[in-house]
Design an enzyme around this catalytic site. Sequence first.
Site, PDB file in Angstrom:
ATOM      1  N   GLY A 198     -46.670 -13.756 -36.006  1.00 12.60           N
ATOM      2  CA  GLY A 198     -47.404 -12.762 -35.235  1.00 12.60           C
ATOM      3  C   GLY A 198     -48.337 -13.440 -34.256  1.00 12.60           C
ATOM      4  O   GLY A 198     -49.048 -14.383 -34.622  1.00 12.60           O
ATOM      5  N   ARG A 247     -64.015   8.421 -36.561  1.00 13.27           N
ATOM      6  CA  ARG A 247     -62.709   8.979 -36.231  1.00 13.27           C
ATOM      7  C   ARG A 247     -62.192   9.940 -37.296  1.00 13.27           C
ATOM      8  O   ARG A 247     -61.587  10.960 -36.982  1.00 13.27           O
ATOM      9  CB  ARG A 247     -61.707   7.841 -36.017  1.00 13.27           C
ATOM     10  CG  ARG A 247     -62.010   7.045 -34.775  1.00 13.27           C
ATOM     11  CD  ARG A 247     -61.118   5.830 -34.639  1.00 13.27           C
ATOM     12  NE  ARG A 247     -61.422   5.120 -33.407  1.00 13.27           N
ATOM     13  CZ  ARG A 247     -60.858   3.975 -33.040  1.00 13.27           C
ATOM     14  NH1 ARG A 247     -59.963   3.417 -33.845  1.00 13.27           N
ATOM     15  NH2 ARG A 247     -61.184   3.397 -31.908  1.00 13.27           N
TER      16      ARG A 247
END
Length: 644
Positions: free
Chosen positions: A40, A337
């Site tokens: 990654g 959120r």
Amino acid sequence: MSLDSKIPQGPLAEKWSKHKFNLKLVNPANKRKYNVIVVGTGLAGASAAASLAELGYNVTAFCFQDSPRRAHSIAAQGGINAAKNYRNDGDSVYRLFYDTIKGGDYRAREANVYRLAEVSVNIIDQCVAQGVPFAREYGGLLDNRSFGGAQVSRTFYARGQTGQQLLLGAFSALNRQIHEGKVKMYTRTEMLDVVVADGQAKGIITRNLKTGAIETHAGHAVLLATGGYSNVFFLSTNAIGSNVTAAWRAHKRGAYFANPCYTQIHPTCIPVSGDHQSKLTLMSESLRNDGRVWAPKTVEIAQKLRKGEIKIDQIKEEDRDYFLERKYPSFGNLVPRDVASRNAKEVADEGRGVGSSGLAVYLDFAESISRLGEDTVRAKYGNLFDMYYQITDENPYKQPMRIYPAVHYTMGGLWVDYNLSTNIQGLYALGEANFSDHGANRLGASALMQGLADGYFVIPYTLGDYLATIGPKPVDTSHPAFAQTKKDVEAYIAKLLSLRGNKTVVEYHRELGHIIWEYCGMARSEEGLIKARGLIQALKDDFWKNAIVMGENEEINASLERAGRVADFIELGALMIEDALDRRESCGGHFRLESQTPEGEALRDDDNFAYVAAWEYTGDNQPEVLHKEDLVYENVKLTQRSYK
């Protein structure tokens, strides 16, 4: 196996500095004798690979994209937190620590979160030195803006392209090390398994996505920085290629998977427009600094609006419900959120949603444009407004944006200790791939912070401690574990390619997404989760009977790539359901309908669930074993979270 988090002793503010001193070191002449694998190349992976190579280690890095700069980190928009207190508004390392612990609903480790807040100030200096073009004030100082869950301005940003600019900084550092020969970069290469030899991670098995070649790679340690698993929901804000395969295959080799049911729903996304969509688009949380969230006060007005009988500008101010400002006066539109998302869902469930589907609320900039002027708003958010216009054909300068919650980030991931090591020696997980720092909810602008903290400032210290312990004995692929793991991968690919049913892999992925969203999304119940358990098992059985995977391995084969990823998502989805069933409380983004306050807020059960749930794989179609890491709070008081 007991979970040893390896949290250092001593006062919170001294843990990291003392720990660094006590870690074993690898001397400069010996560093070049070690080979480190990094999977990654987003913010966590690129920063780790560049930093380790700069220290002198030999690094082999892998990504499935055609360039490291295409990692999904590039999509982050709004900013990165740091406790610099440039605004002199009362910020500090401790306040950032506290906001993050509280924002995660007291389900994260104190020590990890404090370290994150502590090194945040160094991240900004590092990135400025790399040339990241952060926004600046008139006097030349770096500018800040506010994000949800905080009452101070600590978010550094580069318009709406913060992730892209930070990734370019890390990418440039990585490129330098590639040029120096310290990093060997493999693009268009997907990790399909981790090789565990004698109880230690010693390498990985990969597939060349252009030729289909199955290859083995050896290293003294393996670092997974492969992002999150939001695409288990099919529709999410993640890039379509984002997947869980690397982490899930490591899980099946023995790495514990922690808190898989913790997923974050972002409140500020462009609503779903139909079944044709393959992903959703995020509109930065930074917009809630100047945009006001509202919905019609009554169902009748909302119905007229949806039918086209009235227009937005015909709704009087007294007929508009600014529900976040009404319910949470202290934080207003900048609540975390999970809180904002849950409230938007409640409004839609009441029948007061807008748009043709009724699954949207408004984000209105009229007041800010009137107060600040359109040019000022354009300078702050111009590229985000342009993106919204290109997708919806609606001008947000002239009418409110339509937004609705969508799956965005995953707080669950591979279990790691304070050193970012999984329970498998030599296997580390960084950034969103681990469960570490966010608890049950991630505050906005802290994903970029964690990815860069792990890569630049944590793993270069903690990895050295492990490498010094095992010594620089050469590693290669001659160990029998490499041949056996490669054989396992080849057999699995052959099994996928043998599927010649009548249903596409994408159809299975979409069905899985519907199940997870419906029963393990913004609201979960025991009844629904039990139903989902059966639905996913049936879906898995059907997948291996009736899916169709075209083509061969020895070629570019997107069908094969997707099939492996969806098969992993189906298994992960089953574990998410089990984790959500086990956690009979509401916390952060995990909202159990059976556990809520009279006001409808999340109700934790600290007596029974103040732990990290780490799951151990025991075999296909076998129940996973739950291991619990108790969360001990010595510096904050566990209280019912309130943003009112």
